[in-house]
Design an enzyme around this catalytic site. Structure first.
Site, mmCIF file in Angstrom:
data_model
loop_
_atom_site.group_PDB
_atom_site.id
_atom_site.type_symbol
_atom_site.label_atom_id
_atom_site.label_comp_id
_atom_site.label_asym_id
_atom_site.label_seq_id
_atom_site.Cartn_x
_atom_site.Cartn_y
_atom_site.Cartn_z
ATOM 1 N N HIS A 1 0.911 -1.132 -0.080
ATOM 2 C CA HIS A 1 0.000 -0.163 0.120
ATOM 3 C C HIS A 1 0.774 1.232 -0.209
ATOM 4 C CE1 HIS A 1 -2.848 3.058 1.724
ATOM 5 N NE2 HIS A 1 -3.861 2.163 1.472
ATOM 6 N N ASP B 1 3.106 -4.882 7.976
ATOM 7 C CA ASP B 1 2.014 -4.103 7.852
ATOM 8 C C ASP B 1 0.758 -5.057 8.100
ATOM 9 O OD1 ASP B 1 -0.329 -2.673 6.907
ATOM 10 O OD2 ASP B 1 0.425 -1.950 5.080
ATOM 11 N N GLN C 1 -4.234 -5.256 7.080
ATOM 12 C CA GLN C 1 -5.527 -6.349 6.403
ATOM 13 C C GLN C 1 -5.491 -7.759 6.897
ATOM 14 O OE1 GLN C 1 -7.880 -5.223 4.168
ATOM 15 N NE2 GLN C 1 -6.877 -3.216 3.460
ATOM 16 N N LYS D 1 -10.597 -1.017 10.259
ATOM 17 C CA LYS D 1 -10.761 -2.052 9.199
ATOM 18 C C LYS D 1 -10.886 -3.439 10.257
ATOM 19 C CE LYS D 1 -7.237 -0.251 6.089
ATOM 20 N NZ LYS D 1 -8.152 0.269 4.876
ATOM 21 N N CYS E 1 -4.657 2.364 -3.677
ATOM 22 C CA CYS E 1 -3.636 3.118 -3.013
ATOM 23 C C CYS E 1 -2.531 2.165 -3.164
ATOM 24 C CB CYS E 1 -3.830 3.358 -1.481
ATOM 25 S SG CYS E 1 -5.058 4.500 -1.329
HETATM 26 N N1 7TS Z 1 -1.886 -1.061 4.640
HETATM 27 C C1 7TS Z 1 -2.636 -1.619 3.947
HETATM 28 C C2 7TS Z 1 -2.171 -3.073 3.561
HETATM 29 C C3 7TS Z 1 -3.945 -1.199 3.674
HETATM 30 O O1 7TS Z 1 -5.007 -1.925 3.004
HETATM 31 C C4 7TS Z 1 -4.197 0.123 3.995
HETATM 32 C C5 7TS Z 1 -5.341 0.781 3.753
HETATM 33 C C6 7TS Z 1 -3.307 0.869 4.793
HETATM 34 C C7 7TS Z 1 -1.983 0.178 4.978
HETATM 35 C C8 7TS Z 1 -3.741 2.250 5.175
HETATM 36 O O2 7TS Z 1 -4.536 1.959 6.357
HETATM 37 P P1 7TS Z 1 -4.991 3.683 7.017
HETATM 38 O O3 7TS Z 1 -6.203 3.020 7.758
HETATM 39 O O4 7TS Z 1 -3.877 4.201 7.689
HETATM 40 O O5 7TS Z 1 -5.738 4.290 5.943
HETATM 41 N N2 7TS Z 1 -6.259 0.223 2.415
HETATM 42 C C9 7TS Z 1 -7.176 0.929 2.135
HETATM 43 C C10 7TS Z 1 -7.682 0.091 1.097
HETATM 44 O O6 7TS Z 1 -7.474 -0.886 0.265
HETATM 45 N N3 7TS Z 1 -8.956 0.917 0.598
HETATM 46 O O7 7TS Z 1 -8.984 1.951 1.227
HETATM 47 C C11 7TS Z 1 -8.007 1.811 2.276
#
Ligand code: 7TS
Length: 410
Positions: free
Chosen positions: A122, A198, A201, A224, A364
């Site tokens: 990401h 990370d 997910q 999430k 992203c």
């Molecule tokens: N890493 C992964 C693997 C992610 O899927 C996401 C967000 C992030 C980091 C960042 O997370 P945040 O909560 O700091 O924004 N992924 C997604 C997505 O797949 N669609 O919208 C956000």
């Protein structure tokens, strides 16, 4: 134990609604998940009964708020099997957590040393490392794919004695693949590198044991995993967090302040400058309770059953390309796909007309989308409240979309 999905769905009132004359089928869980009543209630209850700032007041409300906030840290600590609560830092989310680690990397990386990430990361696990490389003169190296998965031979060749940091996602938000981060941590450590995972997910969908993974840092987001937005976690091994400078400075994180200098509080508070997201942390604690009560293994088993059910049906649709591994056992509940000749945004819009919420775009993960040789993809992503009927509706809506664009009518 099999989960009672109908009972679970009753706890997510938002799912029970009509969108575009169709019952909502929410399949955008990789972007954010819905929140159960228990999480909404505790946030409301906090503001109605206990609202006060933490760690400073001696009055009863301040004490209650502090206990609730710190109890959430204990819950997160137990969820990920951290060795100690001091290793659990509250952040704004995964992005903030990864940025903090990158700041630490700037402290320890020398010019010419290497950072290894993968092409499926990401943006929030790419751009902070680009910044570190630009500031320190380090080299940013990418591991590529084989058969829709991380190419482990490539990974072994990229990690060398020059590698200082390896940072890999446990589950890809596009390919859905589950990466062997425990094995990767071993390889990283053999070369003296720090292993960052990370977990954005993975944490919502499977049991996590950071000590078993033996990762040095682990990042994830509350929103999430049935929790609120604006709260996330950075786990770090205590020895590393001790070395790491605070990223933000101000109230809450100090021990003593003099005119020209200051000293910091102990872990974890040295990192939590300013009034934290108290309601968010408390909401996350409730989400952790909620998921733990269901059982992380059962949640994963349910999503695996959905994937096993829907994948053959999707693969049978002519003109539908699915990205990621062919082996369903290697997948979490994320399916990125394209329909021949159609832009994924048109596909997502057509699915929305059927009440099916999916995301379309680059997710992203632009370097991955480029590597796959496409402009974008549509993506369906599942959570514990999704049903086999949701899977059928997805398949049916994709078929209708195909027909619609072929004939211009349904
Ligand atoms: N890493 C992964 C693997 C992610 O899927 C996401 C967000 C992030 C980091 C960042 O997370 P945040 O909560 O700091 O924004 N992924 C997604 C997505 O797949 N669609 O919208 C956000």
């Amino acid at each position: 134990m099999t989960l009672d999905i109908n009972k679970i769905r009753r706890e997510f009132q938002i799912l029970d609604q009509i969108v575009n004359d169709e019952p909502l089928v929410y399949l955008d869980n990789a972007a954010t998940t819905q929140k159960p009543q228990q999480v909404l209630d505790i946030i409301r209850d906090y503001y109605e009964q206990n609202n006060a700032n933490v760690h400073r007041g001696v009055h009863t409300l301040a004490e209650r708020a502090t206990v609730q906030y710190e109890t959430s840290r204990d819950k997160v600590c137990a969820l990920i099997h951290a060795n100690a609560r001091e290793e659990v830092l509250f952040t704004r989310g995964t992005t903030t957590a990864l940025n903090w680690i990158a700041k630490f990397a700037e402290q320890i990386i020398q010019p010419g040393e290497e950072i290894v990430i993968s092409i499926m990361e990401h943006h929030s696990n790419i751009i902070p490392w680009q910044q570190v490389a630009a500031k320190t003169g380090a080299v940013l190296k990418f591991v590529y794919l084989k058969d829709g998965e991380l190419d482990m031979a490539d990974l072994r060749s990229k990690i060398t004695d020059k590698t200082k940091v390896v940072s890999i996602t446990q589950v890809s938000n596009v390919l859905g693949v589950i990466n062997p981060v425990k094995e990767i941590a071993q390889i990283a450590h053999q070369h003296g590198a720090i292993m960052v995972v990370d977990g954005a997910q993975s944490t919502p969908h499977m049991a996590i044991d950071v000590q078993d993974l033996d990762c040095d840092f682990f990042a994830f987001s509350g929103h999430k995993m049935a929790g609120p937005t604006g709260i996330g976690v950075l786990y770090g091994k205590a020895a590393l967090l001790e070395q790491m400078n605070p990223v933000e400075f101000g109230g809450e994180m100090i021990d003593f302040v003099y005119e020209q200098t200051a000293t910091w509080k102990a872990l974890p508070w040295k990192f939590e400058a300013g009034t934290p997201n108290i309601a968010g942390a408390i909401g996350l604690g409730a989400a952790v309770d909620y998921l733990t009560n269901l059982g992380m293994a059962d949640i994963q088993a349910h999503e695996q059953a959905l994937i096993n059910y829907v994948m053959p049906k999707l693969r049978a649709i002519e003109g539908l390309t699915i990205y990621g591994p062919t082996d369903n056992q290697r997948r979490g509940g994320v399916i990125a796909f394209n329909l021949d000749g159609l832009h994924p945004h048109d596909v997502a819009t057509a699915l929305d007309m059927e009440g099916v919420a999916v995301r379309a775009g680059h997710h992203c993960a632009q370097p991955l989308i480029d590597y796959l040789g496409v402009a974008a993809t549509a993506r369906a992503s599942f959570y514990v409240y999704n049903t086999f009927a949701d899977c059928d509706k997805l398949v049916q809506a994709i078929q209708l979309t195909k027909e619609f664009f072929k004939h211009g009518t349904l």
